[in-house]
Write a protein that holds these residues in place. Structure first.
Motif, PDB file in Angstrom:
ATOM      1  N   ASN A  70       0.831  -1.214   0.000  1.00 54.06           N
ATOM      2  CA  ASN A  70       0.000   0.000   0.000  1.00 54.06           C
ATOM      3  C   ASN A  70       0.861   1.257   0.000  1.00 54.06           C
ATOM      4  O   ASN A  70       0.561   2.225  -0.682  1.00 54.06           O
ATOM      5  CB  ASN A  70      -0.880   0.037   1.254  1.00 54.06           C
ATOM      6  CG  ASN A  70      -2.047  -0.918   1.162  1.00 54.06           C
ATOM      7  OD1 ASN A  70      -2.339  -1.448   0.089  1.00 54.06           O
ATOM      8  ND2 ASN A  70      -2.702  -1.161   2.278  1.00 54.06           N
ATOM      9  N   LEU A  71       1.941   1.226   0.787  1.00 56.27           N
ATOM     10  CA  LEU A  71       2.791   2.412   0.907  1.00 56.27           C
ATOM     11  C   LEU A  71       3.519   2.690  -0.402  1.00 56.27           C
ATOM     12  O   LEU A  71       3.613   3.843  -0.832  1.00 56.27           O
ATOM     13  CB  LEU A  71       3.797   2.228   2.049  1.00 56.27           C
ATOM     14  CG  LEU A  71       3.202   2.229   3.460  1.00 56.27           C
ATOM     15  CD1 LEU A  71       4.257   1.878   4.487  1.00 56.27           C
ATOM     16  CD2 LEU A  71       2.576   3.575   3.784  1.00 56.27           C
ATOM     17  N   LYS A  72       4.005   1.626  -1.033  1.00 55.55           N
ATOM     18  CA  LYS A  72       4.710   1.827  -2.304  1.00 55.55           C
ATOM     19  C   LYS A  72       3.773   2.423  -3.335  1.00 55.55           C
ATOM     20  O   LYS A  72       4.142   3.298  -4.111  1.00 55.55           O
ATOM     21  CB  LYS A  72       5.272   0.497  -2.800  1.00 55.55           C
ATOM     22  CG  LYS A  72       6.412   0.014  -1.914  1.00 55.55           C
ATOM     23  CD  LYS A  72       7.397  -0.858  -2.661  1.00 55.55           C
ATOM     24  CE  LYS A  72       8.587  -1.185  -1.770  1.00 55.55           C
ATOM     25  NZ  LYS A  72       8.233  -2.161  -0.706  1.00 55.55           N
ATOM     26  N   ALA A  74       1.165   4.203  -2.646  1.00 54.46           N
ATOM     27  CA  ALA A  74       0.887   5.588  -2.254  1.00 54.46           C
ATOM     28  C   ALA A  74       1.977   6.518  -2.761  1.00 54.46           C
ATOM     29  O   ALA A  74       1.697   7.626  -3.220  1.00 54.46           O
ATOM     30  CB  ALA A  74       0.770   5.678  -0.733  1.00 54.46           C
ATOM     31  N   VAL A  75       3.211   6.053  -2.717  1.00 51.05           N
ATOM     32  CA  VAL A  75       4.325   6.873  -3.203  1.00 51.05           C
ATOM     33  C   VAL A  75       4.189   7.116  -4.694  1.00 51.05           C
ATOM     34  O   VAL A  75       4.296   8.236  -5.169  1.00 51.05           O
ATOM     35  CB  VAL A  75       5.668   6.165  -2.919  1.00 51.05           C
ATOM     36  CG1 VAL A  75       6.797   6.845  -3.670  1.00 51.05           C
ATOM     37  CG2 VAL A  75       5.951   6.164  -1.435  1.00 51.05           C
ATOM     38  N   GLU A  78       1.396   9.560  -5.273  1.00 49.95           N
ATOM     39  CA  GLU A  78       1.723  10.936  -4.906  1.00 49.95           C
ATOM     40  C   GLU A  78       2.672  11.562  -5.916  1.00 49.95           C
ATOM     41  O   GLU A  78       2.544  12.735  -6.230  1.00 49.95           O
ATOM     42  CB  GLU A  78       2.333  10.984  -3.493  1.00 49.95           C
ATOM     43  CG  GLU A  78       1.294  10.828  -2.397  1.00 49.95           C
ATOM     44  CD  GLU A  78       1.838  11.138  -1.011  1.00 49.95           C
ATOM     45  OE1 GLU A  78       3.021  11.515  -0.912  1.00 49.95           O
ATOM     46  OE2 GLU A  78       1.082  11.000  -0.050  1.00 49.95           O
ATOM     47  N   SER A  79       3.623  10.765  -6.431  1.00 47.74           N
ATOM     48  CA  SER A  79       4.551  11.297  -7.428  1.00 47.74           C
ATOM     49  C   SER A  79       3.796  11.733  -8.672  1.00 47.74           C
ATOM     50  O   SER A  79       4.059  12.776  -9.240  1.00 47.74           O
ATOM     51  CB  SER A  79       5.584  10.239  -7.831  1.00 47.74           C
ATOM     52  OG  SER A  79       6.216   9.737  -6.702  1.00 47.74           O
ATOM     53  N   MET A 132      -5.874   8.192  -2.274  1.00 46.84           N
ATOM     54  CA  MET A 132      -4.743   8.924  -1.713  1.00 46.84           C
ATOM     55  C   MET A 132      -4.924  10.428  -1.764  1.00 46.84           C
ATOM     56  O   MET A 132      -4.351  11.149  -0.982  1.00 46.84           O
ATOM     57  CB  MET A 132      -3.454   8.585  -2.475  1.00 46.84           C
ATOM     58  CG  MET A 132      -2.983   7.173  -2.271  1.00 46.84           C
ATOM     59  SD  MET A 132      -2.978   6.714  -0.534  1.00 46.84           S
ATOM     60  CE  MET A 132      -1.833   7.926   0.125  1.00 46.84           C
TER      61      MET A 132
END
Lengths: 253, 176
Positions: A70-72, A74-75, A78-79, A132
């Motif tokens: 999930n975090l990857k 999200a990154v 966001e990018s 996100m």
């Protein structure tokens, strides 16, 4: 300090939260207070028992992996947002025009150039983006009669909107999104903490893709064509409950 | 902040406290699948808010997010069957059984303790989880639960007294 005040110091003393002076005072009191000594002995055994591994619930590896994924994601989202978000509104206007002119004229009747796999990627990315960017809904309503008219004038079609709150899938609202090279309706439903995005847009005749399902990046995707519309359902909800949701969506009435 | 750099910093400062986050979520929700949902959501929220994290203590910061996520989750799910409030619980239950034995004379069974802890009111279970299982200081608990230090102290005292009383009653009840 009277006796009552001293008794109130028992727990902070036991937790090492007293300053040196008050700590000494309480320890002096302990010498001639059997009741406080008894309580402390009880609390000590309780504290010791509370360290049993049966009472601690660490995160298991599956959860750890899921969160890491999930975090990857999200990154990545966001990018993309940085370059994507500011220009989106202006771009959307241009793109809607372009869709009308270019796709409408040039690609009519031609099978969609977007392959199934690319569309799965796109749908999942749109789903993640919606989660996100705090941009889940443009129209926030659990009322299908509010959500459906909201799309009028924003899209050249009217997406079917169903109320499934009674079946445990409350409608949260809707928004405009962009998929398969065109603006689409995105309907947002919830199941507990899980968000379900339903993307709807008019289908080509004959449908360019057969119905299908699968998972991508930890999200489940189910898509089909009915009543002249493409339906793409994307969620991190488990396949069983998502299947139930799709059956409800497909059922007439 | 550059995003891959943000992720790396997040993995270094916040992710090491994932176990604590899940443990708190597990004791708050009292259910394994719900705890996973709340933990996942809390980690995403934490990542989203991470740009605004200026403190040095990531653990209480994360635990506070877990707690807030839990309460909004419960609101969304209309879980109104939650346990009775602390105030109502202050009413003593008359107990005509013989005086239960002192705890320190007992071999406390972990299963019995787990079950008893689960029956405590939410506020009591939460403060005990933070103090005894997560080893948080009064100051950290005050920040996480958003209550004054004095309230932490009195709530912890009452939580322990109630846990002790319930345990002693249960022990007296199960022993012939």
């Amino acid at each position: 300090m009277n006796r009552e005040e001293l008794h109130a110091l028992l727990h902070p003393w036991f937790d090492g939260e007293l300053d040196a002076a008050r700590s000494l005072e309480f320890e002096k009191h302990l010498d001639d207070c059997p009741s406080c000594r008894q309580q402390i002995e009880n609390q000590q055994s309780l504290r010791k028992a509370l360290t049993a591994p049966e009472l601690y619930y660490p995160a298991d590896n599956a959860l750890r992996r899921r969160i890491s994924r999930n975090l990857k994601k999200a990154v990545r989202t966001e990018s993309r947002m940085v370059s994507h978000w500011f220009s989106w509104n202006a771009a959307a206007a241009v793109v809607i025009l372009a869709v009308g002119i270019v796709i409408g004229v040039l690609l009519r009747g031609v099978p969609s150039s977007t392959s199934s796999k690319a569309l799965v990627n796109e749908a999942v990315a749109a789903n993640v983006r919606s989660l996100m960017a705090n941009h889940l809904t443009d129209v926030l309503s659990s009322d299908q009669h509010t959500v459906k008219p909201w799309f009028d004038g924003k899209l050249d079609f009217s997406p079917p909107v169903k109320d499934l709150a009674a079946q445990g899938f409350p409608l949260m609202g809707g928004r405009l999104d962009y998929l398969d090279g065109r603006p689409v309706a995105a309907l947002v439903y919830k199941r507990r903490l899980h968000t379900i995005n339903v993307f709807v847009w008019p289908a080509a005749t004959p449908p360019s893709l057969p119905a299908g399902s699968g998972s991508h990046d930890g999200y489940n995707v189910i898509h089909w064509t009915a009543t002249g519309m493409n339906f793409w359902v994307v969620s991190d909800l488990n396949t069983e409950e998502l299947g139930e949701f799709v059956r409800l969506l497909q059922s007439p009435g | 902040m550059d995003n891959p750099d943000k992720l790396r910093r997040f993995e270094q400062t916040v992710l090491p406290h994932l176990d604590a986050a899940h443990n708190l979520a597990r004791w708050l929700t009292k259910s394994a699948p719900d705890a996973e949902d709340v933990t996942q959501e809390a980690m995403l929220r934490a990542f989203r808010f991470f740009d605004g994290f200026r403190g040095s203590e990531a653990r209480p910061w994360l635990l506070q997010i877990v707690r807030n996520t839990f309460y909004s989750w419960r609101e969304q799910n209309h879980r109104l069957e939650q346990s009775f409030s602390v105030e109502e619980e202050a009413v003593e239950i008359a107990d005509d059984r013989p005086t239960p034995p002192e705890l320190h004379q007992q071999d406390l069974d972990a299963r019995l303790l787990r079950e008893t802890l689960a029956t405590l009111p939410d506020d009591f279970r939460e403060v005990l989880t933070l103090r005894e299982l997560e080893d948080c200081s009064y100051k950290e608990i005050a920040a996480i639960m958003n209550i004054p230090m004095g309230t932490v102290m009195s709530r912890l005292a009452r939580a322990r007294q109630q846990l002790e009383r319930l345990l002693r009653q249960r022990i007296a009840g199960v022993q012939p």
